[in-house]
Scaffold this motif. Structure first.
Motif, PDB file in Angstrom:
ATOM      1  N   UNK A 113      14.957  -0.496  -8.858  1.00 40.01           N
ATOM      2  CA  UNK A 113      14.951   0.818  -8.200  1.00 40.01           C
ATOM      3  C   UNK A 113      14.590   0.681  -6.717  1.00 40.01           C
ATOM      4  N   UNK A 114      14.832  -0.499  -6.143  1.00 41.31           N
ATOM      5  CA  UNK A 114      14.382  -0.783  -4.781  1.00 41.31           C
ATOM      6  C   UNK A 114      14.965   0.184  -3.753  1.00 41.31           C
ATOM      7  N   UNK A 115      16.253   0.478  -3.874  1.00 40.41           N
ATOM      8  CA  UNK A 115      16.894   1.383  -2.902  1.00 40.41           C
ATOM      9  C   UNK A 115      16.265   2.770  -2.976  1.00 40.41           C
ATOM     10  N   UNK A 116      16.068   3.259  -4.189  1.00 40.69           N
ATOM     11  CA  UNK A 116      15.457   4.570  -4.373  1.00 40.69           C
ATOM     12  C   UNK A 116      14.030   4.579  -3.827  1.00 40.69           C
ATOM     13  N   UNK A 117      13.300   3.496  -4.057  1.00 34.84           N
ATOM     14  CA  UNK A 117      11.934   3.392  -3.558  1.00 34.84           C
ATOM     15  C   UNK A 117      11.914   3.410  -2.042  1.00 34.84           C
ATOM     16  N   UNK A 118      12.875   2.700  -1.430  1.00 34.47           N
ATOM     17  CA  UNK A 118      13.010   2.730   0.031  1.00 34.47           C
ATOM     18  C   UNK A 118      13.132   4.166   0.528  1.00 34.47           C
ATOM     19  N   UNK A 119      14.045   4.898  -0.077  1.00 36.60           N
ATOM     20  CA  UNK A 119      14.310   6.268   0.372  1.00 36.60           C
ATOM     21  C   UNK A 119      13.081   7.159   0.157  1.00 36.60           C
ATOM     22  N   UNK A 120      12.474   7.052  -1.014  1.00 40.86           N
ATOM     23  CA  UNK A 120      11.314   7.883  -1.324  1.00 40.86           C
ATOM     24  C   UNK A 120      10.146   7.565  -0.399  1.00 40.86           C
ATOM     25  N   UNK A 121       9.909   6.266  -0.160  1.00 44.02           N
ATOM     26  CA  UNK A 121       8.829   5.865   0.739  1.00 44.02           C
ATOM     27  C   UNK A 121       9.057   6.425   2.135  1.00 44.02           C
ATOM     28  N   UNK A 122      10.299   6.340   2.596  1.00 41.43           N
ATOM     29  CA  UNK A 122      10.625   6.853   3.921  1.00 41.43           C
ATOM     30  C   UNK A 122      10.391   8.339   4.038  1.00 41.43           C
ATOM     31  N   UNK A 123      10.856   9.084   3.044  1.00 41.67           N
ATOM     32  CA  UNK A 123      10.694  10.546   3.058  1.00 41.67           C
ATOM     33  C   UNK A 123       9.218  10.923   2.996  1.00 41.67           C
ATOM     34  N   UNK A 124       8.461  10.250   2.127  1.00 43.78           N
ATOM     35  CA  UNK A 124       7.035  10.559   1.981  1.00 43.78           C
ATOM     36  C   UNK A 124       6.281  10.277   3.278  1.00 43.78           C
ATOM     37  N   UNK A 125       6.535   9.127   3.878  1.00 41.08           N
ATOM     38  CA  UNK A 125       5.828   8.758   5.103  1.00 41.08           C
ATOM     39  C   UNK A 125       6.154   9.702   6.261  1.00 41.08           C
ATOM     40  N   UNK A 126       7.418  10.048   6.413  1.00 40.63           N
ATOM     41  CA  UNK A 126       7.799  10.975   7.481  1.00 40.63           C
ATOM     42  C   UNK A 126       7.217  12.367   7.200  1.00 40.63           C
ATOM     43  N   UNK A 127       7.240  12.770   5.934  1.00 41.02           N
ATOM     44  CA  UNK A 127       6.649  14.049   5.567  1.00 41.02           C
ATOM     45  C   UNK A 127       5.164  14.108   5.877  1.00 41.02           C
ATOM     46  N   UNK A 128       4.456  13.011   5.615  1.00 40.45           N
ATOM     47  CA  UNK A 128       3.030  12.952   5.929  1.00 40.45           C
ATOM     48  C   UNK A 128       2.798  13.009   7.435  1.00 40.45           C
TER      49      UNK A 128
END
Length: 204
Positions: free
Chosen positions: A181-196
């Motif tokens: 699930x690496x690609x999905x994790x990349x996207x989720x991590x990016x969205x979470x970090x930018x959201x924070x």
């Protein structure tokens, strides 16, 4: 410092450490892209930042930080910018977790140490956390031993907690599932970090 007082201090520090946030995202990224050692390096670098704020509180400098809006705002914006930078890196194909896993690349230990330390040092909420909950214990401990315990306790608890997180994320079975699930994790991590990062700016 009595054992019961220390237990109260330890409980406060545990609650602070296990609260989900950007630190957990950073540990996940380095455990995936670098492996167990990188995750542990990031964990203890993060703990150094926590110990730094504990020491600031002990010396009374955190109070100055709180009473200086300009300094606090500058640190908050710097932290938001760093979170946004990490988020953009995760969203980009090149240099993200998925790309590194696919190419067999690893992040360096320096990158792990840097991200672990910066994500805690550039988090002004740590100062407020220690001011609100941790400062009461500072008033109790006036001797050298008690003061040492007050600083070492949050440092050790934070490092041990994220070490456990790293060990869980980098276990062979868990790591294999996460790699799929690496690609999905990349996207989720990016969205979470930018959201924070956006949340930090909006709440200033």
């Amino acid at each position: 410092m009595t054992f019961s007082v220390w237990l109260g201090l330890a409980l406060v520090c545990i609650l602070g450490a296990v609260s989900p946030g950007p630190s957990l995202v950073v540990m996940m990224r380095h455990s995936l892209a670098g492996g167990r050692l990188h995750g542990i390096v990031a964990a203890w670098s993060h703990a150094l930042g926590v110990g730094f704020y504990a020491l600031l509180t002990l010396l009374g400098l955190a109070v100055i930080l709180k009473e200086s809006p300009t300094l606090f705002t500058a640190i908050a914006y710097a932290g938001a910018a760093y979170l946004a930078w990490l988020g953009i890196k995760s969203l980009r194909a090149k240099g993200g977790v998925a790309a590194k896993l696919e190419k067999g690349e690893k992040t360096t230990l320096w990158e792990a140490a840097r991200d672990g330390a910066m994500i805690s040092v550039l988090n002004p909420k740590l100062a407020l956390f220690f001011l609100a909950l941790f400062s009461q214990f500072v008033a109790i401990g006036t001797d050298t031993f008690s003061r040492s315990v007050i600083v070492i306790t949050p440092f050790a608890i934070d490092g041990l907690w994220y070490t456990l997180v790293t060990l869980a994320l980098s276990s062979p079975l868990m790591l294999e599932k996460l790699k799929q699930k690496a690609v999905l994790i990349d996207r989720l991590c990016g969205v979470v970090l930018i959201g924070l990062a956006v949340r930090v700016v909006v709440t200033l």
